[in-house]
Design a protein around this motif. Structure first.
Motif, PDB file in Angstrom:
ATOM      1  N   LEU A  63       0.825  -1.207   0.000  1.00 17.38           N
ATOM      2  CA  LEU A  63       0.000   0.000   0.000  1.00 17.38           C
ATOM      3  C   LEU A  63       0.860   1.259   0.000  1.00 17.38           C
ATOM      4  O   LEU A  63       0.544   2.246  -0.671  1.00 17.38           O
ATOM      5  CB  LEU A  63      -0.935  -0.008   1.212  1.00 17.38           C
ATOM      6  N   VAL A  64       1.950   1.221   0.780  1.00 18.90           N
ATOM      7  CA  VAL A  64       2.862   2.360   0.817  1.00 18.90           C
ATOM      8  C   VAL A  64       3.491   2.578  -0.563  1.00 18.90           C
ATOM      9  O   VAL A  64       3.548   3.704  -1.074  1.00 18.90           O
ATOM     10  CB  VAL A  64       3.960   2.152   1.886  1.00 18.90           C
ATOM     11  N   ASP A  65       3.953   1.489  -1.177  1.00 19.25           N
ATOM     12  CA  ASP A  65       4.583   1.587  -2.493  1.00 19.25           C
ATOM     13  C   ASP A  65       3.606   2.082  -3.555  1.00 19.25           C
ATOM     14  O   ASP A  65       4.014   2.735  -4.535  1.00 19.25           O
ATOM     15  CB  ASP A  65       5.159   0.229  -2.907  1.00 19.25           C
ATOM     16  N   ALA A  66       2.325   1.754  -3.355  1.00 22.07           N
ATOM     17  CA  ALA A  66       1.307   2.183  -4.321  1.00 22.07           C
ATOM     18  C   ALA A  66       0.796   3.593  -4.028  1.00 22.07           C
ATOM     19  O   ALA A  66      -0.062   4.111  -4.757  1.00 22.07           O
ATOM     20  CB  ALA A  66       0.141   1.194  -4.314  1.00 22.07           C
ATOM     21  N   GLY A  67       1.301   4.206  -2.956  1.00 27.15           N
ATOM     22  CA  GLY A  67       0.870   5.552  -2.601  1.00 27.15           C
ATOM     23  C   GLY A  67      -0.477   5.616  -1.917  1.00 27.15           C
ATOM     24  O   GLY A  67      -1.087   6.685  -1.810  1.00 27.15           O
ATOM     25  N   GLU A  68      -0.962   4.457  -1.445  1.00 26.11           N
ATOM     26  CA  GLU A  68      -2.280   4.393  -0.816  1.00 26.11           C
ATOM     27  C   GLU A  68      -2.215   4.449   0.708  1.00 26.11           C
ATOM     28  O   GLU A  68      -3.245   4.473   1.368  1.00 26.11           O
ATOM     29  CB  GLU A  68      -2.997   3.118  -1.258  1.00 26.11           C
TER      30      GLU A  68
END
Length: 224
Positions: A63-68
């Motif tokens: 989620l962090v890597d996806a910007g979420e």
């Protein structure tokens, strides 16, 4: 650090405490109910809770890597520098198996106790590690072991008290029968789903009290 706790081999729970710079980080503490099996098995419980902790971190990382997700809002990130488990070489072995399976390259050590149930030191897959009892490091390990055990016991007591309070509502179920029911079935769910014949197997229970238990939980199901 992780510790496993159960009552009479049932209602397995795990506690996780986090220390940063030698100090407890209570906002990072977590509690887990063991879900994958019933009965007493500290090794399986330890593997389950480690898997769940690492899987939560994996999901958060995605989620962090996806910007979420902002990493400051993550509950299981960052990953720790080291894992401690309350137990000996057997606990370390099963913990390491889970870490390897999830491709997690983090050291894991067991916190072992002496015959008086006091912290003795650490153990790895290679054996026990000698730690001076007068060192600050030894005192830190003692604090971690005491804290993770306290947190596990506190959680279990809260669950046990919740069970007792619900049984308090049943007519004809006093302290003796509450204790007998809990010792026989081990969890509130098993008491809820017990048949009349199963309830009659419990010491001190009679037909009237068994019917009271059944009627109470049947009424609760209707209300829910």
């Amino acid at each position: 650090a992780f510790d496993i706790s159960n009552i009479l081999g049932n209602d397995n729970v795990a506690s996780m405490v986090v220390f940063e710079n030698g100090k407890a980080k209570r906002s990072r503490y977590r509690r887990f109910k063991i879900k994958s099996f019933e009965g007493a098995d500290d090794y399986r419980a330890m593997q389950e809770v480690l898997y769940r902790r690492l899987n939560e971190a994996r999901v958060e990382r995605e989620l962090v890597d996806a910007g979420e997700l902002n990493i400051r809002d993550a509950k299981f990130l960052p990953l720790p520098d080291v894992f401690f488990v309350d137990g000996g070489k057997g606990h370390v072995t099963v913990a390491k198996e889970m870490l390897d399976m999830t491709e997690c390259d983090i050291p894991v050590f067991g916190m072992v106790k002496d015959e008086h149930h006091r912290t003795r030191g650490l153990v790895s897959l290679d054996g026990e590690i000698s730690v001076s009892p007068n060192s600050e490091f030894f005192h830190m390990i003692t604090r971690i072991q005491d804290e993770v055990h306290r947190f596990a016991i506190t959680y279990h007591r809260s669950l046990r008290d919740a069970i007792k309070s619900e049984l308090d509502e049943i007519s004809g179920i006093g302290d003796t029968r509450k204790k007998a029911l809990f010792e026989h079935f081990g969890s509130i769910d098993k008491i809820k789903n017990a048949t009349f014949d199963e309830l009659m197997e419990v010491k001190s229970m009679d037909k009237k009290s068994a019917n009271s238990v059944i009627d109470y939980f049947n009424t609760k199901k209707v209300e829910e």
